[in-house]
Design a protein around this motif. Structure first.
Motif, PDB file in Angstrom:
ATOM      1  N   ALA A   1       4.662  33.086  34.511  1.00 27.45           N
ATOM      2  CA  ALA A   1       4.623  31.697  35.097  1.00 27.45           C
ATOM      3  C   ALA A   1       3.880  31.084  36.333  1.00 27.45           C
ATOM      4  CB  ALA A   1       5.951  32.009  36.167  1.00 27.45           C
ATOM      5  N   ARG A   2       3.038  31.749  36.789  1.00 32.12           N
ATOM      6  CA  ARG A   2       1.966  31.683  37.642  1.00 32.12           C
ATOM      7  C   ARG A   2       0.764  31.043  36.976  1.00 32.12           C
ATOM      8  NH1 ARG A   2       1.067  35.463  40.189  1.00 32.12           N
ATOM      9  NH2 ARG A   2       2.089  34.884  42.472  1.00 32.12           N
ATOM     10  N   THR A   3       0.399  31.801  35.550  1.00 28.22           N
ATOM     11  CA  THR A   3      -0.593  31.411  34.654  1.00 28.22           C
ATOM     12  C   THR A   3      -0.528  29.871  34.324  1.00 28.22           C
ATOM     13  OG1 THR A   3      -0.945  33.626  34.111  1.00 28.22           O
ATOM     14  CG2 THR A   3      -1.956  32.064  32.729  1.00 28.22           C
ATOM     15  N   TYR A   4       0.916  29.949  33.709  1.00 30.24           N
ATOM     16  CA  TYR A   4       1.390  28.564  33.024  1.00 30.24           C
ATOM     17  C   TYR A   4       1.220  27.173  34.149  1.00 30.24           C
ATOM     18  CZ  TYR A   4       4.337  24.933  31.170  1.00 30.24           C
ATOM     19  OH  TYR A   4       4.708  23.661  30.559  1.00 30.24           O
ATOM     20  N   ILE A   5       1.641  27.539  35.337  1.00 26.83           N
ATOM     21  CA  ILE A   5       1.391  26.405  36.106  1.00 26.83           C
ATOM     22  C   ILE A   5       0.089  25.993  36.623  1.00 26.83           C
ATOM     23  CG2 ILE A   5       2.226  27.707  38.348  1.00 26.83           C
ATOM     24  CD1 ILE A   5       3.244  23.979  37.390  1.00 26.83           C
ATOM     25  N   VAL A   6      -0.544  27.026  36.962  1.00 26.03           N
ATOM     26  CA  VAL A   6      -1.769  26.984  37.432  1.00 26.03           C
ATOM     27  C   VAL A   6      -2.802  26.165  36.224  1.00 26.03           C
ATOM     28  CG1 VAL A   6      -4.036  28.340  38.044  1.00 26.03           C
ATOM     29  CG2 VAL A   6      -1.958  29.005  39.071  1.00 26.03           C
ATOM     30  N   LYS A   7      -2.597  26.646  35.030  1.00 27.40           N
ATOM     31  CA  LYS A   7      -3.395  25.967  33.892  1.00 27.40           C
ATOM     32  C   LYS A   7      -2.825  24.751  33.973  1.00 27.40           C
ATOM     33  CE  LYS A   7      -4.094  26.282  28.918  1.00 27.40           C
ATOM     34  NZ  LYS A   7      -5.437  26.372  28.974  1.00 27.40           N
ATOM     35  N   ARG A   8      -2.012  24.137  33.979  1.00 22.95           N
ATOM     36  CA  ARG A   8      -1.115  22.912  33.968  1.00 22.95           C
ATOM     37  C   ARG A   8      -1.821  22.091  35.215  1.00 22.95           C
ATOM     38  NH1 ARG A   8       2.547  20.316  30.990  1.00 22.95           N
ATOM     39  NH2 ARG A   8       3.773  18.526  32.151  1.00 22.95           N
ATOM     40  N   LEU A   9      -1.867  22.707  36.409  1.00 24.24           N
ATOM     41  CA  LEU A   9      -2.406  21.980  37.447  1.00 24.24           C
ATOM     42  C   LEU A   9      -3.879  21.556  37.487  1.00 24.24           C
ATOM     43  CD1 LEU A   9      -0.320  23.709  40.361  1.00 24.24           C
ATOM     44  CD2 LEU A   9       0.136  21.521  39.403  1.00 24.24           C
ATOM     45  N   VAL A  10      -4.685  22.805  37.170  1.00 25.76           N
ATOM     46  CA  VAL A  10      -6.031  22.444  37.143  1.00 25.76           C
ATOM     47  C   VAL A  10      -6.423  21.476  35.763  1.00 25.76           C
ATOM     48  CG1 VAL A  10      -8.085  23.903  36.495  1.00 25.76           C
ATOM     49  CG2 VAL A  10      -6.453  24.748  37.684  1.00 25.76           C
ATOM     50  N   SER A  11      -5.824  21.447  34.813  1.00 28.06           N
ATOM     51  CA  SER A  11      -6.264  20.556  33.745  1.00 28.06           C
ATOM     52  C   SER A  11      -5.616  19.169  33.783  1.00 28.06           C
ATOM     53  CB  SER A  11      -5.459  21.097  32.375  1.00 28.06           C
ATOM     54  OG  SER A  11      -4.201  21.160  32.351  1.00 28.06           O
ATOM     55  N   LYS A  12      -4.462  19.056  35.162  1.00 28.98           N
ATOM     56  CA  LYS A  12      -4.044  17.710  35.305  1.00 28.98           C
ATOM     57  C   LYS A  12      -3.006  17.470  34.318  1.00 28.98           C
ATOM     58  CE  LYS A  12      -7.418  16.160  38.549  1.00 28.98           C
ATOM     59  NZ  LYS A  12      -8.594  15.170  39.261  1.00 28.98           N
ATOM     60  N   ASP A  13      -2.325  18.259  33.524  1.00 25.54           N
ATOM     61  CA  ASP A  13      -1.599  17.967  32.392  1.00 25.54           C
ATOM     62  C   ASP A  13      -0.255  17.836  32.820  1.00 25.54           C
ATOM     63  OD1 ASP A  13      -0.090  17.912  30.238  1.00 25.54           O
ATOM     64  OD2 ASP A  13      -0.045  20.069  29.612  1.00 25.54           O
ATOM     65  N   THR A  14       0.363  16.479  32.599  1.00 25.97           N
ATOM     66  CA  THR A  14       1.631  15.841  33.184  1.00 25.97           C
ATOM     67  C   THR A  14       2.480  15.597  32.033  1.00 25.97           C
ATOM     68  OG1 THR A  14       0.937  13.604  33.417  1.00 25.97           O
ATOM     69  CG2 THR A  14       0.716  15.159  35.425  1.00 25.97           C
ATOM     70  N   LEU A  15       2.071  16.047  30.770  1.00 26.94           N
ATOM     71  CA  LEU A  15       2.897  15.639  29.566  1.00 26.94           C
ATOM     72  C   LEU A  15       4.185  16.035  29.765  1.00 26.94           C
ATOM     73  CD1 LEU A  15       2.525  14.402  26.789  1.00 26.94           C
ATOM     74  CD2 LEU A  15       2.191  16.994  25.936  1.00 26.94           C
ATOM     75  N   GLY A  16       5.292  15.288  29.527  1.00 23.02           N
ATOM     76  CA  GLY A  16       6.551  15.479  29.476  1.00 23.02           C
ATOM     77  C   GLY A  16       7.260  15.376  30.785  1.00 23.02           C
ATOM     78  N   ALA A  17       6.276  15.061  32.049  1.00 23.23           N
ATOM     79  CA  ALA A  17       7.096  15.034  33.090  1.00 23.23           C
ATOM     80  C   ALA A  17       6.827  13.404  33.424  1.00 23.23           C
ATOM     81  CB  ALA A  17       6.196  15.658  34.267  1.00 23.23           C
ATOM     82  N   PRO A  18       8.089  13.086  34.534  1.00 22.82           N
ATOM     83  CA  PRO A  18       7.869  11.742  34.742  1.00 22.82           C
ATOM     84  C   PRO A  18       6.752  11.217  35.828  1.00 22.82           C
ATOM     85  CG  PRO A  18      10.144  12.497  34.983  1.00 22.82           C
ATOM     86  CD  PRO A  18       9.420  13.839  34.624  1.00 22.82           C
ATOM     87  N   LYS A  19       6.484   9.940  35.903  1.00 20.62           N
ATOM     88  CA  LYS A  19       5.458   9.631  36.392  1.00 20.62           C
ATOM     89  C   LYS A  19       5.627   9.879  38.215  1.00 20.62           C
ATOM     90  CE  LYS A  19       2.728   5.431  38.206  1.00 20.62           C
ATOM     91  NZ  LYS A  19       2.547   4.092  38.119  1.00 20.62           N
ATOM     92  N   GLY A  20       4.764  10.655  38.598  1.00 19.84           N
ATOM     93  CA  GLY A  20       4.526  11.266  39.989  1.00 19.84           C
ATOM     94  C   GLY A  20       4.951  12.827  40.088  1.00 19.84           C
ATOM     95  N   ALA A  21       5.392  13.448  39.032  1.00 18.28           N
ATOM     96  CA  ALA A  21       5.774  14.716  38.892  1.00 18.28           C
ATOM     97  C   ALA A  21       4.800  15.525  38.065  1.00 18.28           C
ATOM     98  CB  ALA A  21       7.090  14.888  38.383  1.00 18.28           C
ATOM     99  N   GLN A  22       4.591  16.868  38.360  1.00 17.78           N
ATOM    100  CA  GLN A  22       3.696  17.697  37.610  1.00 17.78           C
ATOM    101  C   GLN A  22       4.541  18.339  36.615  1.00 17.78           C
ATOM    102  OE1 GLN A  22       2.101  19.122  41.262  1.00 17.78           O
ATOM    103  NE2 GLN A  22       0.038  18.500  40.883  1.00 17.78           N
ATOM    104  N   VAL A  23       5.735  18.677  36.622  1.00 14.33           N
ATOM    105  CA  VAL A  23       6.419  19.508  35.729  1.00 14.33           C
ATOM    106  C   VAL A  23       7.980  19.496  36.169  1.00 14.33           C
ATOM    107  CG1 VAL A  23       6.867  21.494  37.480  1.00 14.33           C
ATOM    108  CG2 VAL A  23       6.481  21.806  35.073  1.00 14.33           C
TER     109      VAL A  23
END
Length: 345
Positions: free
Chosen positions: A107-129
């Protein structure tokens, strides 16, 4: 003896205090990461307070903007508190401790990777996940209290300890955070990434997972009418005894392709269109119905949760577990990545 002057006594006391006070401030936190700790007292706090107390400062400084789907609002959550909510929502708390630690690490790996890459795919504007299976399921402390009821204390204790024990750690492959995919139950094997999704990912290889056979989700059955079956798949099965023909299987022993009188569908397409638990399926026509049986639950790529619990029951550590399901990975510190995230705030 000569009398000691009052000024000298005062000076001596002040010097003593400057030496004693820092020691007093440090001592309560010196055993912070021992298993015993003060978990009994911590459980009287919220999961947010527990996680914050257990987290390294770098982790505590990172926040996650979570879209709460039921409320249609964005909530900003401390990273470690977020992880507590994810582990609690994604894996049964009565699983073995080492399995919960493995889940915390993924779970930590997933969210850290997403935050570092600034990946917001699938999340509404303003949300990261989001808090759904699109990303990782997340539940707040209040939601967990309602869901767990009288079991809240011991379950929260286990989850917090799992997050605490893996604090600051992520899974990497050649120095990069991995795509730490996971699922409920395998059919006895996991899948190669390219057999379910586009792209060959070197650490997402098919491995044996015999522990899943004891999962309550290992076998399932679904019944639908022939007409419904045909409509959902866009095929005609005729009146014969054979309903399509499996012409190819994956490395993970799931269905790769089925030929319906010249129309070929992938096992993944069939699973999704018929809403099956797994792409390891078989079926049989019985009158006007088709009875479908499946083995496993989920896409099959990455870590099997019930497999992880089975390994833990055999005495394997969370490190053993993740290195079995993610081939060639390393467990590394996320300190530098955390520093990058906090610097961007």
């Amino acid at each position: 003896m000569k009398k000691i002057k009052p000024l000298i006594v005062l000076a001596t006391l002040l010097i003593a205090l400057t030496l004693v006070v820092p020691a007093v401030l440090v001592l309560p936190f010196s055993d912070e990461h021992k298993a015993s700790g003060k978990l009994g007292e911590d459980l009287k706090k919220t999961s947010a307070e527990n996680a914050k107390a257990a987290s390294p400062s770098a982790d505590a400084a990172v926040e996650v903007a979570v879209f709460r789907s039921a409320k249609s609002k964005i909530e900003t959550v401390n990273l470690e508190n977020y992880l507590v909510g994810v582990v609690a929502a994604e894996m049964p708390a009565d699983f073995k401790e080492e399995a919960l630690k493995a889940q915390a690490l993924t779970a930590r790996t997933y969210i850290v990777k997403r935050l570092v890459s600034k990946d917001t795919l699938g999340a509404p504007k303003g949300a990261q996940v989001t808090d759904t299976q699109i990303h990782q399921v997340y539940k707040s402390d209040d939601e967990l209290r309602r869901a767990w009821g009288a079991d809240y204390n011991w379950k929260m204790k286990k989850v917090v300890e799992a997050v605490r024990s893996t604090a600051g750690q992520i899974l990497t492959y050649k120095g990069e955070a991995i795509q730490a995919t996971f699922f409920s139950t395998s059919n006895g094997y996991t899948e190669n990434s390219e057999d379910y999704w586009p792209g060959n990912i070197p650490y997402l290889r098919s491995v044996s997972s015999p522990w899943d056979k004891s999962s309550p989700k290992f076998n399932s059955q679904k019944v639908m009418t022939v007409k419904e079956f045909e409509a959902k798949l866009g095929v005609k099965v005729g009146t014969g005894s054979q309903v399509g023909k499996i012409v190819e299987r994956t490395t993970g022993k799931r269905v790769a392709k089925v030929d319906f009188n010249g129309k070929v569908l992938s096992g993944k397409d069939i699973r999704e269109k018929l809403d099956l638990r797994s792409s390891d399926f078989a079926w049989e026509r019985k009158g006007t119905n088709i009875v479908i049986t499946t083995k496993g639950f989920g896409h099959g790529v990455g870590m099997s949760q019930y497999g992880a619990n089975g390994m833990a029951e055999e005495g394997k550590s969370y490190k053993d577990i993740v290195k079995h399901y993610y081939q060639g990975v390393e467990i590394t510190s996320a300190e530098s990545l955390m520093a990058t995230l906090t610097a961007q705030k």
